[in-house]
Write a protein that holds these residues in place. Structure first.
Motif, PDB file in Angstrom:
ATOM      1  N   PRO A   5      -3.643 -33.215   1.570  1.00  0.00           N
ATOM      2  CA  PRO A   5      -3.590 -34.687   1.543  1.00  0.00           C
ATOM      3  C   PRO A   5      -3.841 -35.225   0.145  1.00  0.00           C
ATOM      4  CG  PRO A   5      -5.670 -33.949   2.473  1.00  0.00           C
ATOM      5  CD  PRO A   5      -4.844 -32.721   2.249  1.00  0.00           C
ATOM      6  N   VAL A   6      -3.331 -36.428  -0.099  1.00  0.00           N
ATOM      7  CA  VAL A   6      -3.608 -37.109  -1.357  1.00  0.00           C
ATOM      8  C   VAL A   6      -5.111 -37.235  -1.571  1.00  0.00           C
ATOM      9  CG1 VAL A   6      -3.451 -39.351  -2.525  1.00  0.00           C
ATOM     10  CG2 VAL A   6      -1.444 -38.403  -1.409  1.00  0.00           C
ATOM     11  N   GLY A   7      -5.539 -36.966  -2.801  1.00  0.00           N
ATOM     12  CA  GLY A   7      -6.952 -37.089  -3.133  1.00  0.00           C
ATOM     13  C   GLY A   7      -7.762 -35.831  -2.937  1.00  0.00           C
ATOM     14  N   SER A   8      -7.163 -34.821  -2.345  1.00  0.00           N
ATOM     15  CA  SER A   8      -7.899 -33.567  -2.128  1.00  0.00           C
ATOM     16  C   SER A   8      -7.800 -32.683  -3.374  1.00  0.00           C
ATOM     17  CB  SER A   8      -7.331 -32.833  -0.916  1.00  0.00           C
ATOM     18  OG  SER A   8      -5.994 -32.455  -1.138  1.00  0.00           O
ATOM     19  N   PRO A   9      -8.702 -31.706  -3.512  1.00  0.00           N
ATOM     20  CA  PRO A   9      -8.651 -30.799  -4.672  1.00  0.00           C
ATOM     21  C   PRO A   9      -7.604 -29.714  -4.477  1.00  0.00           C
ATOM     22  CG  PRO A   9     -10.503 -30.249  -3.278  1.00  0.00           C
ATOM     23  CD  PRO A   9      -9.893 -31.468  -2.683  1.00  0.00           C
TER      24      PRO A   9
END
Lengths: 113, 120
Positions: A14-18
């Protein structure tokens, strides 16, 4: 003989994950190492290259980073993924001051949702 | 900055015939290498052939040969006796070899590729 490994082969994040992608080379020492990204329908874009442990050169400003903790290990990371980070990531190696050709790993397909 | 241009997004050829893929490049360097890579549907990049700029003789690898025109900055790939297994994306690539950042440390500059279709 030399072999190059990449993992994972496929990743959906997902967007924002590392992010952490790993590349290792076997059968050679002190290789030059490279990270490329291939967007859909396009050629390869060089992201980072390394001529030795701890030595990283960046070609494209972005939210990605690379590290080389061991001679034959190259890691691509991000603290927060963007949608635009989706693509096919290829690691490659070459011999220093040799015939200059690069040998590629099997790649990682990254989809950021 | 160096650029590599492949003007043919797609080419089609009958099995057993010959096809030529075009590539032009722009550089101010005198020492460099040129490559053709093949990327089949598996997406594994496979080196097909390489050419050293200082060599006048065109490189050949079995059914694959190049036409290297240094003055024109042209580097085409000829595939003879095309086979179904030749179907793939083909990328032309460049790297310079001079110091200070040469020595093989720099990455390759790629063209956008040519999709080769082999008609049975």
């Amino acid at each position: 003989s030399q072999t190059i490994h990449q993992w994972p082969a496929t990743l959906v994040q997902p967007v924002g994950s590392p992010l952490s992608l790993e590349c290792t080379v076997e059968g050679t020492s002190n290789p030059n190492l490279y990270w490329y990204r291939q967007a859909a329908g396009r050629g390869l874009q060089l992201l980072f290259y390394s001529v030795g442990i701890g030595q990283i050169s960046s070609e494209v400003p972005q939210n990605l980073s690379a590290s080389r903790p061991q001679d034959r290990q190259f890691i691509l990371s991000s603290k927060k993924l963007l949608l635009s980070d989706s693509g096919f990531y290829l690691c490659a190696w070459s011999r220093l001051r040799s015939s200059y050709e690069q040998y590629f790993g099997p790649g990682t397909r990254l989809t950021v949702t | 900055a160096q650029t590599v241009t492949q003007s043919q997004p797609e080419m089609s050829v009958q099995e057993a015939e010959t096809v030529t893929l075009s590539c032009t490049y722009d550089t101010s360097e005198s020492d460099y290498y040129l490559f053709w890579y093949k990327q089949p549907p598996s997406r594994q990049m496979i080196l097909v052939i390489r050419q050293e700029a200082y060599k006048q003789q065109n490189a050949t690898e079995n059914r694959f040969s190049v036409n290297f025109q240094k003055a024109a900055k042209s580097f085409s790939l000829k595939i003879s006796d095309s086979q179904l297994g030749d179907a793939a994306m083909y990328f032309c690539a460049y790297t310079h070899t001079g110091e200070p950042s040469g020595g093989g440390a720099d990455g390759l500059t790629f063209g956008k590729g040519t999709h080769l279709i082999i008609q049975p």
